[in-house]
Design an enzyme around this catalytic site. Structure first.
Site, PDB file in Angstrom:
ATOM      1  CD  GLU A  51      -3.113  -0.521   0.115  1.00  0.00           C
ATOM      2  OE1 GLU A  51      -2.796  -0.599  -1.095  1.00  0.00           O
ATOM      3  OE2 GLU A  51      -4.207  -0.127   0.492  1.00  0.00           O
TER       4      GLU A  51
ATOM      5  CB  THR B 257      -4.948   6.527  -2.640  1.00  0.00           C
ATOM      6  OG1 THR B 257      -5.848   5.524  -3.132  1.00  0.00           O
ATOM      7  CG2 THR B 257      -4.836   6.380  -1.138  1.00  0.00           C
TER       8      THR B 257
END
Ligand code: HSE
Length: 292
Positions: free
Chosen positions: A120, A168
């Site tokens: 991530e 994101t």
């Protein structure tokens, strides 16, 4: 050759920024791994052209490096990238589970959460685990630096995915750097309400607990149609609405009897703002599985 199926997830749930997450029944990524001298990646499926195949830039490639498990990795994307439904986490979780099996590394799922979270960092700049934890463990998860707590509520949900990308990184940059004590108090109250709701599989409490005075209002500016979709979903019977993960998807808690009308209302809400959307009628689901 080993194949794992890893589900979409919805992180934050409003009041639990970078902490809460749920696994969704659908959609899911499929990750197939085969031993190789060095890691290579090929990607197909939803939004595949937006997913880097360079192992250093792909969450699954980072996982292979973390596990010292070089492989040819085939990712069949069921979860569209930049959707707010944990697309990169699904690939990371699927790769972690499959490579752990392929190389017989013997890590527990809980240990694989930390490994998959490293993937991530490539996408968002930070190694947060609120998508990879439910993708691996299933159910509702509360991630802490020292581990994950899980519950298995029965809850029906709608996730509505508009045809507009939100990265994101951009969504994280929108998060305010400070908050008032009043907002802190409200957030704690809502997060506690939501957690009790999860313990009881109570859509009213979970819906109320989604409210968040800090992160969601700032990010709502990035989602065209947010206000219209939220109002439409609540009018159709949703007990709460928030942004799914970093967006642009919106998540609604919808009691089973209202699920279909909430899904249609959310699509119509986006359309009224000139944005095409599709809705997933889903629920809290299981974590990643290995194919037999
Ligand atoms: N908690 C993360 C965020 C999830 O909202 O930025 C998306 O990676």
């Amino acid at each position: 050759m080993v194949t794992a199926r890893a589900p979409a997830t919805s992180a934050n749930l409003g009041s639990g920024y970078d902490t809460f997450g749920v696994a969704l029944d659908a959609p899911a990524d499929e990750v197939t791994v085969q031993r190789a001298d060095e890691t290579t990646i090929s990607v197909s499926g939803a939004g595949a052209r937006y997913v880097p195949e360079d192992p250093a830039e792909n969450t699954a490639g980072v996982v292979a490096a973390e596990l010292d498990a070089p492989a040819h990795i085939e990712i069949d994307k069921g979860v569209r990238p930049a959707s707010g439904m944990g697309s990169s986490a699904a690939s990371a979780a699927g790769a972690a589970l499959a490579l752990n099996e392929l190389y017989d590394r013997g890590y527990s799922r809980e240990e694989l959460v930390a490994v998959a979270a490293q993937g991530e960092a490539v996408v968002s700049g930070e190694a947060h685990a609120d998508n990879v934890a439910p993708a691996l463990l299933g159910g509702f998860t509360i991630t802490r630096p020292d581990g994950t707590t899980t519950l298995e509520p029965e809850l029906s949900l709608v996730v509505c995915l508009p045809d507009q990308p939100v990265s994101t990184r951009e969504a994280r940059a929108a998060v305010p750097e400070s908050l008032s004590v009043a907002d802190h108090v409200e957030t704690v109250r809502n997060a506690a309400t939501l957690t009790v709701g999860m313990c009881r599989s109570d859509p009213e409490l979970v819906g109320r607990g989604l409210d968040d005075p800090i992160v969601t209002p700032a990010r709502a500016e990035l989602v065209t149609g947010y206000d219209a979709v939220r109002s439409a979903a609540l009018d159709a019977g949703a007990t709460g609405v928030t942004i799914s993960g970093a967006g642009p998807s919106l998540l609604a808690v919808a009691p089973r009897a209202a699920q279909r009308s909430v899904a249609s209302a959310m699509i119509d809400g986006f359309e009224s703002a000139g944005v095409e959307a599709r809705a997933f009628r889903t629920g809290v689901g299981d974590g990643a599985t290995l194919d037999d």
